[in-house]
Scaffold this motif. Structure first.
Motif, short mmCIF file in Angstrom:
data_model
loop_
_atom_site.label_atom_id
_atom_site.label_comp_id
_atom_site.label_asym_id
_atom_site.label_seq_id
_atom_site.Cartn_x
_atom_site.Cartn_y
_atom_site.Cartn_z
N UNK A 128 -9.56 9.92 -8.84
CA UNK A 128 -9.69 10.77 -7.66
C UNK A 128 -11.10 10.67 -7.07
N UNK A 129 -12.11 10.57 -7.92
CA UNK A 129 -13.48 10.42 -7.42
C UNK A 129 -13.66 9.10 -6.67
N UNK A 133 -14.44 8.50 -2.58
CA UNK A 133 -15.54 7.65 -2.11
C UNK A 133 -15.02 6.55 -1.20
N UNK A 134 -13.85 5.98 -1.53
CA UNK A 134 -13.27 4.93 -0.69
C UNK A 134 -12.93 5.44 0.70
N UNK A 181 -6.98 1.18 3.01
CA UNK A 181 -7.67 1.15 4.28
C UNK A 181 -7.75 -0.25 4.85
N UNK A 182 -7.57 -0.37 6.17
CA UNK A 182 -7.57 -1.68 6.82
C UNK A 182 -8.97 -2.28 6.88
N UNK A 186 -9.68 -0.93 0.46
CA UNK A 186 -9.77 -0.06 -0.72
C UNK A 186 -8.72 1.03 -0.64
N UNK A 187 -8.30 1.50 -1.81
CA UNK A 187 -7.30 2.57 -1.86
C UNK A 187 -7.92 3.89 -1.39
#
Length: 305
Positions: A128-129, A133-134, A181-182, A186-187
Motif C-alpha cells: 500500500x505504501x 507513492x506510485x 499508470x500510463x 507503475x501500479x
C-alpha cells in the motif's frame, strides 16, 4: 561480504576451537562449547570453567522479541519463509532445504503458518505504501481539475485482472486486479479477491464433524472477500481500483481515461447510474450518433455520485 552466513560442518568447527583456541582472559584451553539451534538459526555459547567468563556468537534477531527460544525471533527464519514464497513453495520446501543443508528438517513445527500470516500483513502494508507513492509520481506535472469543489489530478491508466489458475476457465479461487499508470507504468491501485479461507473452512468442517456449531472461529485475518463467480471479480476489482484513486488520502487524483479489455460488466460498473445523473440534473452519455443513451435499469452503473 565480510559479515555473511557461511556453511561449515560442526565437527570441523568443534575440532578447530578445541585444538587451537583458549580463553582470552585466563588462557584455559577451550574444552566444551555449546550450540543452540532455533529454526535454522544457530548460536554458539562459550563459558570458561576457570574464570567463569561467558560469550555468545549470536545470530541476527528481529529486535521485536527478547525470547530467544521463539522461532520468530530470528531474522534467518523469516528469510527462509520469504524465499519459499518467492519459489512458490510451502513448509515442505523449507524442510527440503533444511535436509539438503544438514539443518533441522522439522524446525518450524506449527509456527510456519502463523509466521506466514504475520509476514503477509506486513507485505500488504508495504504494498500500500508503494502504490501510494506510485500514484503521487503518476500525477506529477499534471494540471489539476476542479471536481466537486476539490482540485484533483487526472490519471490515464490501463487495467486488467489476473487469476491464480493457469487455465482460463474462470473458476479460480482467487484473483488480483491491477491498475497501471500510463506515464510511469507503475501500479497505482490494486485489489485482491478470494473465495476461500483455510481457517474458516477447517473450523466449519470441525464444527460439522463434532456437532458444535456454537463454537466461534478463532480470531484471524480472513482473506475471503468475494461471493459469486471468479469472472465477476474483474468488474468488481476495476470499480474498487477507481474508488481507491478517488478516495486516496495522500494524493488527490481521479481516473480520467481507462484502457480495459472488451468486458461488458466492467464497462457497466465503471459508469454513473442514470438515476444518479437524473438526480444531479446531468446529461446522459451519448452514442456515436449523439443520441442520449438509455437503459432498462437506471441503477446499473456503480460509480459513486
Amino acid at each position: 561480504m565480510d559479515d555473511c552466513h557461511v556453511l561449515i560442518r560442526w565437527s570441523q568447527i568443534d575440532k578447530l576451537v578445541k585444538q587451537r583456541m583458549a580463553c582470552v582472559s585466563c588462557g584455559t584451553p577451550v574444552t566444551t562449547f555449546n550450540r543452540r539451534t532455533v529454526g535454522i538459526a544457530t548460536e554458539i555459547d562459550f563459558s570458561c570453567p576457570t574464570c567463569k567468563e561467558k560469550h555468545t556468537a549470536a545470530a541476527l534477531t528481529t529486535g521485536t522479541n527478547d525470547n530467544k527460544e521463539r522461532i520468530d525471533s530470528y531474522e534467518l527464519n523469516w528469510r527462509l519463509i520469504m524465499s519459499m514464497q518467492l519459489l512458490g513453495e510451502s513448509q515442505v520446501g523449507g524442510s527440503i532445504i533444511g535436509l539438503m543443508l544438514d539443518l533441522n528438517t522439522d524446525a518450524f513445527r506449527n509456527k510456519w503458518t502463523a509466521m506466514e500470516l504475520q509476514l503477509g500483513l506486513e507485505q500488504v502494508k508495504i504494498g500500500k505504501q508503494i502504490i501510494a507513492l506510485n500514484l503521487k509520481k503518476e500525477t506529477m506535472g499534471k494540471i489539476a481539475i476542479m471536481c466537486d469543489g476539490v482540485a484533483k489530478y487526472p490519471c490515464s491508466v490501463s487495467y486488467d485482472m489476473g487469476w491464480q489458475k493457469a487455465a482460463k476457465t474462470y473458476d479460480s479461487l482467487s484473483g488480483h486486479g491491477l491498475m497501471i499508470g500510463a506515464r510511469t507504468n507503475r501500479v497505482v491501485a490494486s485489489q485482491n479477491y478470494s473465495k476461500v479461507c483455510l481457517i474458516c473452512d477447517l473450523h466449519s468442517n470441525a464444527t460439522t464433524k463434532n456437532t458444535t456449531p456454537e463454537v466461534p472461529v478463532r480470531a484471524h485475518e480472513c482473506p475471503r472477500n468475494h461471493e459469486g463467480s471468479s469472472k465477476g471479480m474483474e468488474a468488481k476489482a476495476a470499480l474498487e481500483c477507481v474508488n481507491q484513486v478517488w478516495t486516496s488520502d495522500e494524493t488527490r487524483a481521479f481516473i480520467e481515461v481507462i484502457c480495459i479489455d472488451d468486458d461488458a460488466s466492467a464497462k457497466a460498473y465503471l459508469s454513473h447510474s442514470f438515476a444518479d445523473l437524473d438526480a444531479l440534473l446531468k446529461a446522459h452519455p451519448t452514442t456515436k450518433k449523439g443520441v442520449p443513451k438509455t437503459a432498462k435499469r437506471d441503477d446499473k452503473g456503480r460509480l459513486p455520485k
